[in-house]
Design a protein around this motif. Sequence first.
Motif, mmCIF file in Angstrom:
data_model
loop_
_atom_site.group_PDB
_atom_site.id
_atom_site.type_symbol
_atom_site.label_atom_id
_atom_site.label_comp_id
_atom_site.label_asym_id
_atom_site.label_seq_id
_atom_site.Cartn_x
_atom_site.Cartn_y
_atom_site.Cartn_z
ATOM 1 N N THR A 195 -1.475 4.923 11.869
ATOM 2 C CA THR A 195 -1.162 6.351 11.796
ATOM 3 C C THR A 195 -0.202 6.801 12.882
ATOM 4 O OG1 THR A 195 -3.099 6.901 13.150
ATOM 5 C CG2 THR A 195 -3.401 6.813 10.752
ATOM 6 N N TYR B 211 -4.785 3.289 7.047
ATOM 7 C CA TYR B 211 -4.855 3.871 8.388
ATOM 8 C C TYR B 211 -4.991 2.821 9.490
ATOM 9 C CZ TYR B 211 -9.907 3.239 7.670
ATOM 10 O OH TYR B 211 -11.151 2.718 7.404
ATOM 11 N N LYS C 154 0.826 -1.195 0.000
ATOM 12 C CA LYS C 154 0.000 0.000 0.000
ATOM 13 C C LYS C 154 0.868 1.255 0.000
ATOM 14 C CE LYS C 154 -3.750 -2.480 0.406
ATOM 15 N NZ LYS C 154 -4.698 -2.621 -0.727
ATOM 16 N N THR C 155 0.387 2.274 -0.715
ATOM 17 C CA THR C 155 1.085 3.558 -0.788
ATOM 18 C C THR C 155 0.376 4.587 0.089
ATOM 19 O OG1 THR C 155 -0.208 4.085 -2.758
ATOM 20 C CG2 THR C 155 1.995 3.166 -3.088
ATOM 21 N N SER C 156 1.117 5.624 0.470
ATOM 22 C CA SER C 156 0.589 6.630 1.379
ATOM 23 C C SER C 156 0.893 8.024 0.849
ATOM 24 C CB SER C 156 1.209 6.459 2.774
ATOM 25 O OG SER C 156 0.814 7.486 3.649
ATOM 26 N N ARG C 157 -0.033 8.958 1.094
ATOM 27 C CA ARG C 157 0.173 10.343 0.670
ATOM 28 C C ARG C 157 1.212 11.042 1.535
ATOM 29 N NH1 ARG C 157 -5.518 9.980 0.560
ATOM 30 N NH2 ARG C 157 -6.384 10.029 -1.562
ATOM 31 N N ASN C 158 1.251 10.674 2.804
ATOM 32 C CA ASN C 158 2.130 11.375 3.739
ATOM 33 C C ASN C 158 3.574 10.919 3.656
ATOM 34 O OD1 ASN C 158 -0.172 12.668 4.724
ATOM 35 N ND2 ASN C 158 -0.552 11.028 6.216
ATOM 36 N N VAL D 214 -4.066 6.467 -4.567
ATOM 37 C CA VAL D 214 -3.168 6.274 -3.422
ATOM 38 C C VAL D 214 -3.990 5.706 -2.268
ATOM 39 C CG1 VAL D 214 -1.626 7.407 -1.799
ATOM 40 C CG2 VAL D 214 -1.698 8.172 -4.184
ATOM 41 N N GLN D 215 -3.560 4.594 -1.746
ATOM 42 C CA GLN D 215 -4.389 3.854 -0.800
ATOM 43 C C GLN D 215 -4.467 4.528 0.567
ATOM 44 O OE1 GLN D 215 -6.074 0.770 -1.935
ATOM 45 N NE2 GLN D 215 -5.547 2.171 -3.596
ATOM 46 N N ASP D 216 -3.377 5.075 1.030
ATOM 47 C CA ASP D 216 -3.331 5.789 2.303
ATOM 48 C C ASP D 216 -3.915 4.935 3.445
ATOM 49 O OD1 ASP D 216 -2.481 7.925 3.747
ATOM 50 O OD2 ASP D 216 -4.275 9.131 3.431
ATOM 51 N N CYS E 226 -8.201 1.133 4.102
ATOM 52 C CA CYS E 226 -7.780 2.329 3.376
ATOM 53 C C CYS E 226 -8.962 3.275 3.216
ATOM 54 C CB CYS E 226 -7.222 1.958 1.994
ATOM 55 S SG CYS E 226 -5.855 0.777 2.057
ATOM 56 N N ASP E 227 -8.636 4.537 2.937
ATOM 57 C CA ASP E 227 -9.683 5.552 2.828
ATOM 58 C C ASP E 227 -10.498 5.415 1.557
ATOM 59 O OD1 ASP E 227 -9.259 6.849 5.248
ATOM 60 O OD2 ASP E 227 -7.635 8.070 4.432
#
Length: 1229
Positions: free
Chosen positions: A386, A370, A306-310, A366-368, A358-359
């Motif tokens: 998180t 949590y 999974k990829t994340s924005r942050n 982008v999976q982001d 994911c969201d």
Amino acid sequence: MKKFRKVLDGLSSSSPGGVASPSCGSAAGTPTAHAPTPQDIHVQETLVSENFQICKTVRHGFPYQPTCLAFDPVQKILAIGSRTGGIRILGRPGVDCYSQHESGAAVLQLQFLINEGALVTACADDTLHLWNLRQRRPAILHSLKFNRERITFCHLPFQSKWLYVGTERGNTHIVNIESFVLSGYVIMWNKAIELATKAHPGPVVHLSDSPKDEGKLLIGFESGTVVQWDLRAKKVDFRIYYDEAIHSVSWHHEGKQFMCSHSDGSLTMWNLRNTARPIQITYPHGKILKDGRKESCKPILKVEYKTSRNSSEPYVIFSGGLSYDKSGGRRPTLTIMHGKAITVLEMDHPIVEFLVLCDTPYSNEVQDPYAVVVLLEKDFIVVDLTQSNFPIFENPYPMDIHESPVTCTAYFAECPPDIIPILYSIGAKQKKTGYSHKEWPVSGGTWTLGSQTYPEIIVTGHADGTVKFWDASAITLQMLYKLKTSKVFEKPKAGEGRAGELVEEDPYAVQMVSWCPHSRLFCVVGISAHVILYRFSKHDANTQIVSLEVRLQFDSEDVISPSEAENNPCFSDPSSHSPQPPGSPGSGTQDSLPCLKVKSRPVRMPPGYQAEMVVQLQWVDGEPPQQITSLDINSAYGLLAFGNCNGLTVVDFLQKTILMCMGTLDLYGAADPYQRLTRSPRKNRQSTSDFCMRGLSHFYSDSKKRIRTSYQSLTELSDNQVSMDMERSKSPTSVPYPSSLHYDPRSMPEPVASLRASHCSPVFYLLDNVKGPGRKLSLPTDLKTDLDHVNGHCTSPTSQPCSVGKPRITGVPEGPRLTRRGPGRPPFRKAQSAACMEISLPVSSHTEESRENSFSRSRSSSVSSIDRDTKESVTTLQFGESYGRKGDALPTACLWVGTSLGVVLLLPISIPTEEEERMEEPITMGPSGTVLMLKGSVLRFAFLDCGGALIQSPYEVWRDPNGPEDPDRPRRRKLINFSPSSSQEACGDGHLAVVCSEKQAKVILMPTQAVLFTHNITESSFLLRADVVSVCNSVCLACFCANGHIMTLSLPSLRPLMDINYLPLTDLRIARTFVFTNGGQALYLSSPTEIQRLTYSQEMTDNLQDMLGELFTPIETPEAQNKGFLKGFFGGNAQTFDREELFGEAAAGKASRSLAQHIPGPMGLENMKAAAGGVVGDLARARIALDQRGERLGELEERTALMMNSAETFSTHAHQVMLKHKDKKWYQL
């Protein structure tokens, strides 16, 4: 009033009988002979059959044997499948739904139709089911049964109505979700692999569409082959081959690369530009050895990429992969790799499956992530991604019921309203810390508090000695308070003390509880024959725990040698003696000890329930004390009573003294209903002992270490649990018995005769003569058949065994002794030893199944003969205001005693009225004789006034024992008394007593003790539980039978109101935990980890829909993100295509009918069954015909009206034409 006084006069003039024979009971609802008729008792019964209906309400706890997991990211609800075919759907607290597949096949995979309110389940019987979640109780809409192939993997793309189904043969089929029929489009395995490949690629283990192009389907085969199939061109884009088997595949959201997990503990990264070899191979937990080889690692069963924005670094989360060298002493792990940081989370149980939340529901964004939902074999946790330390969320569901195996349950409805807030405030201080501060991520559905709610509390006892209080109001379950009974005792050292010898694993296991919510007194009975009394306090205290020890053990008949058996055709039954006082001759100093040691120093106790007193039974003559079978406590009287197979003990917990310790035989006094026979003097037993020890020494030496009474919890129903609970479940009144005193095998039933001829087997002598701390004996397999006819297969949970073969009391003169025998009771002696001993047989699946089904089988006469030879147990106790003797004019405090032979005894109690005298003056009590007899063991007492209202036991209003003293207002006891005379000024004196045994129920009138009503509840089976409960502002007798039937009887007439076959097979777990309560509710332990609640009230069944939560909430589907012009121009956006054009019948044709069979949902089946035949079918057909006739009549009426309107219109037009042309000539037209 006059009518009732006439009844009393008639009762006083009739000839009273102190003992009512079971055979004199009349049929249900009819008066007993020489007793008033039911019409003379002026009780207005309001309950009718229409007030009752069985319905399961809700299931609490952790899903037993979970198999799979699914999550809807839009609705935010979660589903768990189990090996038994169950589905648990969870949302916000209060949203908890349980559904069951009728087939019982294991659920292999779950797939949500995201934001559609539907769920697809794939089961082990190769059937797909579509569930409708847009209703409070989910139902199956369609089913599809695969006939020729086995389902291994399913995938449903987001916002698609076409389900991809992979099979064991390597083929991929496509199912239309709306119609639930197969498409003609099939991806065959031989087309997916190269023609040059000779080996079969194996089952399909992964299916997913490319995030970049939905027309590309990635297929993973078990052998290590991965294929991307072009759905439009119907050909392969590329093939990947790897030497190790594949377990899972996960895409990068851009659709340019993906990651695979393998059986050697490796992770491989593949790029679509170059599929010849992986761009990266990693062994996360494998190191390079000195010789250059890699450590061998366990398989990585699943990986999520999974990829994340942050963060620019992706999350790689997987389970397994530890090296074999390290994993030997380590627990199952979940590994989270984020950049260079690797975090290993150790789990308490094996990981079944995990999901990354994911969201977004779109796979190309982008999976982001949590959170990570981890489903373990016996737990369910959610990890917060998180935060850097990855804390877990506090679980709002009651998933820890089985934290320690449940051993007993209690259910209290309509509790005082202040008890739940107090317990919650105390229990809140016990909660663990360190949880994530964020809200629980599974927050879907809606739930509102129903209008018909009242305080309900469930109490569970556990194998480790803990007791948990649960708030069960409004069909929810929340933990209130946890009590640890083991803190009362010293920790036993390894190999020391009687506790280690008696109960090796769980010496503090809770056997039963008694709780008075009004006075807040709580009493716990443990497996080590101990009773703990607790008082509730809001303040902490340093308290010295009072410890009392009771010697409640009795001598038994000696073993009869084979020669004696030949010379004496009639064996007499052992007689019971009074308990030996402490320090009596013949008792060693090491024997007069309890099983556990109570803490002798003052103990600091936190607020809550604080131990005040411990009563323990002592060892006698090397034998452990018998387990306690009955318990009752009364705060108003200040008395505690308990009994076992040896007798009865009454304790004054205000004065901290033992008030009475008496054998069951001594309770009868002069009114003993049993006949007596003299017996010959005791013969020498030494030769028998030597003989039996020599004859079976070949296995006794090996099993000596295993002679333990290891408490097997209700969670493990195996043959190791042929324990006291199974043995005491034998009923002494299954079959009629011969009435002669001397027996001839020819005159007995065949099973009894066979037992009579075989009860000199050496195995019985071994069981009689084995000396040691335990009561279990492990036997070799070849001896199991010798004991089958002794142990029996169908047992009743109320008869208590007793240990036999103990030496006689020194000082007791040998000579003729009285032996107790019931009416027509055969004086068998020898087979008793095997029936009384607890025998642990080897475990096997077949015997386990037979054990669980044992309650539904009929009992043979041979087993019943043995049962009647065991000691008489005290099976139930009840304090209350009653009439101790027939001549009493006023009610007094009494103790009602019920035994395993169906005898009801009454013990009047004289208690000082003044508080000062109560704390100093002694209490007097003694037996007053037998009240009546019933068939089977006595299970329950209850008292009604002459108006039919339930009389509660008196109680003391709670006061804090550690509260501050007020010098102006001295603390005094405030008692609430519900005596019969105070509750019925208009009805006169007297009250009704309801007595229920495992075979029949009787209602008697006190103080005359005349039987008014008798009802034979069952002949072929026996009751496991009986309670007098309030339903619909009235009272009834609720019964649970061993054959699975739930029955209710009206009171006082004992008129049958309901009889429903609820559970066709009843196992020991259900038998031990089933309990009724007020308000028409009940519960039982449906599995080792789950509590099933049900209602038998029609009113609650009608209101159940309003009490359940909504699983589906209308929510708009989030829109896909716009990636911008440049990404779209360079191919960043996913390509969409119309699946209907490819998979529809017009393009792909129809699938073979033999491949899969469509099955309509249960609603359609029910309609078909209703119209199939019989009265129900006739009614259904008649109703349908009426509806059709009505529709036709309606249509005919409409047509007639239309014709009339048309005729009127035509007439009007014709008249107008006539008027228009009336005066014109023909040539003017």
